[in-house]
Motif scaffolding. Structure first.
Motif, PDB file in Angstrom:
ATOM      1  N   ASP A 266       0.835  -1.195   0.000  1.00 38.28           N
ATOM      2  CA  ASP A 266       0.000   0.000   0.000  1.00 38.28           C
ATOM      3  C   ASP A 266       0.877   1.255   0.000  1.00 38.28           C
ATOM      4  N   ILE A 267       0.674   2.125  -0.960  1.00 40.15           N
ATOM      5  CA  ILE A 267       1.501   3.316  -1.127  1.00 40.15           C
ATOM      6  C   ILE A 267       1.436   4.223   0.095  1.00 40.15           C
ATOM      7  N   GLU A 268       0.234   4.418   0.622  1.00 38.70           N
ATOM      8  CA  GLU A 268       0.072   5.318   1.769  1.00 38.70           C
ATOM      9  C   GLU A 268       0.806   4.785   3.001  1.00 38.70           C
ATOM     10  N   ILE A 269       0.678   3.480   3.227  1.00 37.01           N
ATOM     11  CA  ILE A 269       1.374   2.878   4.374  1.00 37.01           C
ATOM     12  C   ILE A 269       2.886   2.935   4.168  1.00 37.01           C
ATOM     13  N   LEU A 270       3.330   2.676   2.952  1.00 36.54           N
ATOM     14  CA  LEU A 270       4.775   2.701   2.680  1.00 36.54           C
ATOM     15  C   LEU A 270       5.365   4.094   2.897  1.00 36.54           C
ATOM     16  N   LYS A 271       4.596   5.127   2.571  1.00 36.86           N
ATOM     17  CA  LYS A 271       5.064   6.497   2.828  1.00 36.86           C
ATOM     18  C   LYS A 271       5.218   6.723   4.336  1.00 36.86           C
ATOM     19  N   ASN A 272       4.241   6.219   5.092  1.00 33.80           N
ATOM     20  CA  ASN A 272       4.319   6.342   6.547  1.00 33.80           C
ATOM     21  C   ASN A 272       5.479   5.535   7.132  1.00 33.80           C
ATOM     22  N   VAL A 273       5.766   4.395   6.520  1.00 38.86           N
ATOM     23  CA  VAL A 273       6.895   3.575   6.959  1.00 38.86           C
ATOM     24  C   VAL A 273       8.213   4.354   6.809  1.00 38.86           C
ATOM     25  N   VAL A 274       8.355   5.045   5.695  1.00 37.21           N
ATOM     26  CA  VAL A 274       9.557   5.863   5.469  1.00 37.21           C
ATOM     27  C   VAL A 274       9.669   6.953   6.533  1.00 37.21           C
ATOM     28  N   ASP A 275       8.546   7.608   6.826  1.00 35.21           N
ATOM     29  CA  ASP A 275       8.541   8.661   7.853  1.00 35.21           C
ATOM     30  C   ASP A 275       8.860   8.089   9.231  1.00 35.21           C
ATOM     31  N   LEU A 276       8.306   6.902   9.508  1.00 37.15           N
ATOM     32  CA  LEU A 276       8.571   6.250  10.788  1.00 37.15           C
ATOM     33  C   LEU A 276      10.054   5.944  10.957  1.00 37.15           C
ATOM     34  N   LYS A 277      10.655   5.384   9.933  1.00 35.47           N
ATOM     35  CA  LYS A 277      12.070   5.023   9.998  1.00 35.47           C
ATOM     36  C   LYS A 277      12.938   6.259  10.207  1.00 35.47           C
ATOM     37  N   SER A 278      12.533   7.364   9.589  1.00 33.32           N
ATOM     38  CA  SER A 278      13.270   8.613   9.756  1.00 33.32           C
ATOM     39  C   SER A 278      13.203   9.106  11.198  1.00 33.32           C
ATOM     40  N   GLU A 279      12.009   9.076  11.792  1.00 33.74           N
ATOM     41  CA  GLU A 279      11.845   9.533  13.166  1.00 33.74           C
ATOM     42  C   GLU A 279      12.559   8.600  14.152  1.00 33.74           C
ATOM     43  N   ILE A 280      12.481   7.304  13.905  1.00 33.08           N
ATOM     44  CA  ILE A 280      13.130   6.338  14.795  1.00 33.08           C
ATOM     45  C   ILE A 280      14.644   6.489  14.742  1.00 33.08           C
ATOM     46  N   GLU A 281      15.178   6.794  13.577  1.00 31.12           N
ATOM     47  CA  GLU A 281      16.622   7.006  13.442  1.00 31.12           C
ATOM     48  C   GLU A 281      17.067   8.234  14.245  1.00 31.12           C
ATOM     49  N   LYS A 282      16.244   9.269  14.245  1.00 29.64           N
ATOM     50  CA  LYS A 282      16.561  10.469  15.043  1.00 29.64           C
ATOM     51  C   LYS A 282      16.607  10.116  16.528  1.00 29.64           C
ATOM     52  N   ILE A 283      15.649   9.283  16.948  1.00 38.49           N
ATOM     53  CA  ILE A 283      15.620   8.852  18.352  1.00 38.49           C
ATOM     54  C   ILE A 283      16.845   7.997  18.664  1.00 38.49           C
ATOM     55  N   ARG A 284      17.178   7.089  17.743  1.00 40.20           N
ATOM     56  CA  ARG A 284      18.335   6.204  17.958  1.00 40.20           C
ATOM     57  C   ARG A 284      19.620   7.009  18.156  1.00 40.20           C
ATOM     58  N   GLU A 285      19.785   8.069  17.371  1.00 40.75           N
ATOM     59  CA  GLU A 285      20.971   8.915  17.494  1.00 40.75           C
ATOM     60  C   GLU A 285      21.040   9.572  18.876  1.00 40.75           C
ATOM     61  N   GLN A 286      19.887  10.000  19.381  1.00 40.21           N
ATOM     62  CA  GLN A 286      19.855  10.640  20.694  1.00 40.21           C
ATOM     63  C   GLN A 286      20.062   9.630  21.822  1.00 40.21           C
ATOM     64  N   VAL A 287      19.594   8.410  21.615  1.00 39.14           N
ATOM     65  CA  VAL A 287      19.750   7.376  22.637  1.00 39.14           C
ATOM     66  C   VAL A 287      21.230   7.111  22.919  1.00 39.14           C
ATOM     67  N   GLN A 288      22.079   7.312  21.906  1.00 42.23           N
ATOM     68  CA  GLN A 288      23.515   7.091  22.094  1.00 42.23           C
ATOM     69  C   GLN A 288      24.113   8.046  23.109  1.00 42.23           C
ATOM     70  N   ASN A 289      23.379   9.107  23.452  1.00 41.89           N
ATOM     71  CA  ASN A 289      23.860  10.083  24.441  1.00 41.89           C
ATOM     72  C   ASN A 289      23.412   9.775  25.866  1.00 41.89           C
ATOM     73  N   ILE A 290      22.617   8.697  26.025  1.00 41.15           N
ATOM     74  CA  ILE A 290      22.034   8.389  27.334  1.00 41.15           C
ATOM     75  C   ILE A 290      22.879   7.363  28.083  1.00 41.15           C
ATOM     76  N   GLU A 291      23.086   7.630  29.360  1.00 38.66           N
ATOM     77  CA  GLU A 291      23.857   6.692  30.203  1.00 38.66           C
ATOM     78  C   GLU A 291      23.103   5.367  30.336  1.00 38.66           C
TER      79      GLU A 291
END
Length: 291
Positions: A266-291
């Protein structure tokens, strides 16, 4: 929740000397502590390291300890004559080797490391340690305070990003049954068109379509995403070291999102999947700063 970056300083003194302790840290998967202190105090390095370890779980921590003598009467300046003579002989040898006509001065020798040594007449490491411990505790207070403040800032950033992930996940959840129904109808139509109507086993066709539709369903993945997000919100409100737990959850979130992307067309879901992966990657980068 604490950040892995921080800085702290402490000073303690008595009638003889003043001790300054500075500590700073950056990100690291483990707890890596480096103590830099005068050579005459190397025997108490492990004691200092144990105190730091009791307060810090992760990060690359550098601790700098500097000793200044206040009362010059208690300080003895000594000369390492044997070492000075060795330096002199080496300098003369270099002069001869390179055919130089340079005069060797007193400055050339006394600036060499170890020629002039200053030390307290009474080296009392216990007395040193008491002052170092006092200054270190001051430094730790500022250091941990800065890490906590930075941790709170990161927490707010996580909350904003997780809110965005929730929003995108909700959009996928709403779209999922519609997409599944559309895919099921397409599948049923495709199979019907390619099977001889006279030999069509309607019951079997219905069963096969149901099985394939179940394989295309992303309901379980969506449910697990929301469970992981709830866990994430719970963990960022905990005290202590939580970085590894958050890192694991991010991996699990990525796994579910990747599965959704592979199961749906589904095109609409796949677009959301791309957005999700982008947001999760931003979170992952910040998690590297947490003790």
């Amino acid at each position: 929740m604490y950040s892995m970056t921080g800085y702290g300083m402490g000073i303690a003194s008595n009638d003889t000397y003043s001790i300054k302790v500075e500590m700073k840290s950056v990100n690291n998967r483990y707890c890596d502590i480096a103590i830099k202190l005068p050579k005459n105090l190397l025997s108490i390095e492990d004691k200092i390291k144990r105190i730091v370890k009791q307060n810090v779980n992760r990060g690359k921590i550098d601790v700098f300890i500097n000793v200044d003598y206040i009362n010059s009467k208690n300080v003895k300046i000594d000369i390492n004559s044997a070492l000075a003579e060795e330096y002199y002989n080496v300098l003369r040898k270099l002069n001869d080797q390179f055919n130089l006509d340079s005069e060797i001065t007193l400055r050339d020798i006394y600036l060499m490391q170890g020629v002039i040594v200053s030390k307290s007449e009474e080296e009392n490491t216990d007395e040193y340690f008491l002052l170092i411990e006092e200054a270190l505790n001051q430094a730790l207070k500022g250091f941990l305070g800065m890490r906590e403040i930075e941790g709170e800032n990161l927490k707010k950033d996580f909350e904003e990003k997780i809110s965005k992930v929730y929003e995108i996940s909700e959009a996928i959840k709403l779209r999922a049954p519609i997409a599944l129904k559309e895919n099921t109808e397409k599948l049923r139509s495709t199979i019907s068109q390619n099977i001889d109507a006279e030999n069509l086993d309607l019951a079997r066709l219905t069963t096969e379509v149901a099985i394939m539709a179940d394989k295309l369903s992303i309901d379980e993945e969506i449910t697990r995403i929301f469970l992981h997000l709830e866990q994430f919100n719970d963990i960022i409100n905990l005290k202590g070291a939580v970085g590894r737990k958050l890192d694991f959850l991010i991996q699990e979130l990525n796994r579910e999102v990747n599965t959704i992307g592979s199961k749906t067309g589904d095109i609409e879901i796949l677009k959301n999947v791309v957005d999700l992966k982008s947001e999760i990657e931003k979170i992952r980068e910040q998690v590297q700063n947490i003790e």
